[in-house]
Design a protein around this motif. Structure first.
Motif, short mmCIF file in Angstrom:
data_model
loop_
_atom_site.label_atom_id
_atom_site.label_comp_id
_atom_site.label_asym_id
_atom_site.label_seq_id
_atom_site.Cartn_x
_atom_site.Cartn_y
_atom_site.Cartn_z
N THR A 260 -40.23 109.78 13.37
CA THR A 260 -40.68 108.30 13.41
C THR A 260 -41.35 107.81 14.46
O THR A 260 -40.55 107.93 15.47
N THR A 261 -42.16 106.83 14.43
CA THR A 261 -42.53 105.89 15.66
C THR A 261 -42.78 104.50 14.92
O THR A 261 -43.18 104.31 14.05
N LEU A 262 -41.87 103.53 15.53
CA LEU A 262 -41.60 102.32 14.75
C LEU A 262 -42.09 101.06 15.82
O LEU A 262 -41.25 101.08 17.05
N ALA A 263 -42.76 100.21 15.46
CA ALA A 263 -43.29 99.23 16.31
C ALA A 263 -41.91 98.34 16.52
O ALA A 263 -41.00 98.09 15.72
N ASN A 264 -41.67 97.88 17.74
CA ASN A 264 -40.51 97.04 18.13
C ASN A 264 -40.43 95.67 17.73
O ASN A 264 -39.71 94.83 17.62
N GLN A 265 -41.81 95.38 17.18
CA GLN A 265 -41.91 93.75 16.51
C GLN A 265 -42.79 93.69 15.62
O GLN A 265 -43.68 94.71 15.51
N LYS A 266 -42.81 92.65 14.83
CA LYS A 266 -43.94 92.39 13.88
C LYS A 266 -45.34 92.12 14.51
O LYS A 266 -45.07 91.48 15.51
N GLY A 267 -46.21 92.45 13.77
CA GLY A 267 -47.48 91.96 14.52
C GLY A 267 -48.27 92.76 15.28
O GLY A 267 -49.66 92.66 15.42
N LYS A 268 -47.69 93.57 16.05
CA LYS A 268 -48.25 94.59 16.98
C LYS A 268 -47.57 96.01 16.94
O LYS A 268 -46.64 96.09 16.59
N ASP A 269 -48.28 97.02 17.13
CA ASP A 269 -47.73 98.38 17.08
C ASP A 269 -47.06 98.67 18.32
O ASP A 269 -46.01 99.53 18.39
N TYR A 270 -47.51 98.18 19.70
CA TYR A 270 -46.79 98.51 20.76
C TYR A 270 -46.00 97.17 21.45
O TYR A 270 -46.75 96.14 21.33
N PRO A 271 -45.11 97.63 22.16
CA PRO A 271 -44.49 98.80 22.34
C PRO A 271 -43.66 99.25 21.12
O PRO A 271 -43.32 98.36 20.19
N ALA A 272 -43.39 100.52 21.06
CA ALA A 272 -42.61 101.25 19.98
C ALA A 272 -41.49 101.92 20.21
O ALA A 272 -41.58 102.49 21.64
N THR A 273 -40.75 102.25 19.37
CA THR A 273 -39.63 103.39 19.78
C THR A 273 -40.06 104.55 19.13
O THR A 273 -40.50 104.52 17.62
N ILE A 274 -39.80 105.49 19.60
CA ILE A 274 -40.32 106.87 18.95
C ILE A 274 -38.87 107.92 19.03
O ILE A 274 -38.04 107.86 19.68
N VAL A 275 -38.76 108.46 17.80
CA VAL A 275 -37.52 109.35 17.53
C VAL A 275 -38.03 110.62 17.13
O VAL A 275 -38.69 110.53 16.08
N TYR A 276 -37.59 111.53 17.97
CA TYR A 276 -37.97 113.12 17.58
C TYR A 276 -36.65 113.77 17.06
O TYR A 276 -35.53 113.31 17.75
N ASN A 277 -36.73 114.51 15.98
CA ASN A 277 -35.64 115.28 15.42
C ASN A 277 -36.16 116.72 15.27
O ASN A 277 -37.20 116.82 14.82
N ALA A 278 -35.48 117.50 15.47
CA ALA A 278 -35.73 118.89 15.45
C ALA A 278 -34.34 120.07 15.35
O ALA A 278 -33.28 119.72 16.02
N ILE A 279 -34.62 120.92 14.77
CA ILE A 279 -33.70 121.79 14.39
C ILE A 279 -34.26 123.05 15.11
O ILE A 279 -35.26 123.72 14.72
N TYR A 280 -33.38 123.68 16.14
CA TYR A 280 -34.09 124.69 17.05
C TYR A 280 -33.16 125.75 17.16
O TYR A 280 -31.94 125.79 17.23
N ASP A 281 -33.54 127.10 17.44
CA ASP A 281 -32.94 128.12 18.24
C ASP A 281 -33.09 128.31 19.74
O ASP A 281 -34.11 127.84 20.23
N VAL A 282 -32.09 128.91 20.38
CA VAL A 282 -32.22 128.96 21.81
C VAL A 282 -32.19 130.64 21.83
O VAL A 282 -31.43 131.23 21.32
N TYR A 283 -33.25 131.08 22.91
CA TYR A 283 -33.16 132.56 23.22
C TYR A 283 -32.94 132.58 24.72
O TYR A 283 -33.66 131.96 25.40
#
Length: 186
Positions: free
Chosen positions: A92-115
């Motif tokens: 998700t990307t979430l606006a840090n305040q009401k009324g404006k999209d930016y600045p925003a907080t972005i959160v990446y989640n992933a499940i991955y393998d390492v080689y």
């Protein structure tokens, strides 16, 4: 990709292709030995933005493909990360305040393998990346990621992905670059 502030989140759903520079500190038996540098190729599927129950703009997305290639001088080997063959969480990307999209907080989640070279040394590792002040989607900024994993006494610590200017790619360019990484891993 531009570092200029966008007026708001993209209005429609879509696919983004990007390449970022990745840096991961490496320790062996507790001693710092290098910062492994490489490239991360990311394919994101954005959903349409909406107002959440707190009346803030929110933009959800899925990581559809993630291919990382870096060379470890400490190991003398190529290191790869790729999405696991497992259900991937919504991001998700979430606006840090009401009324404006930016600045925003972005959160990446992933499940991955390492080689390491073509040997899978870690499966289904959970990863998390966060930045609390983005001004673009996809973000043209540094994202700190938790990537801690170990291999034969060598610890690969939390690192960062930085988006250089021009990090967005056409689908065709992106596919060509990813194919090179996959061929190198196999």
């Amino acid at each position: 990709m531009s570092s200029e502030v966008q007026e708001g989140f993209p209005k429609t759903a879509g696919i983004d292709y990007e390449v970022t520079e990745i840096s991961i500190p490496v320790y062996h038996n507790g001693e710092y030995v290098e910062t492994m540098e490489g490239k991360a190729y990311l394919k994101l599927r954005r959903e349409e933005p909406y107002k959440n129950m707190f009346d803030r703009s929110q933009l959800d997305f899925f990581v559809e493909q993630w291919e990382v290639h870096a060379y470890s001088k400490a190991l003398g080997k190529n290191v790869f990360m790729t999405l696991s063959d497992a259900p991937q969480p919504k991001n998700t990307t979430l606006a840090n305040q009401k009324g404006k999209d930016y600045p925003a907080t972005i959160v990446y989640n992933a499940i991955y393998d390492v080689y390491i070279e073509n040997e899978c040394v870690l499966k289904n590792q959970a990863g998390l990346g966060i930045n609390h002040e983005i001004y673009n989607v996809p973000p043209a900024t540094t994202i700190n990621f938790q990537k801690l994993f170990e291999f034969q006494g060598t610890s690969f610590m939390a690192g960062a992905c930085a988006c250089p200017s021009g990090a967005r790619m056409s689908a065709e360019q992106w596919e060509e670059e990813v194919q090179k990484v996959l061929e190198l891993r196999n």
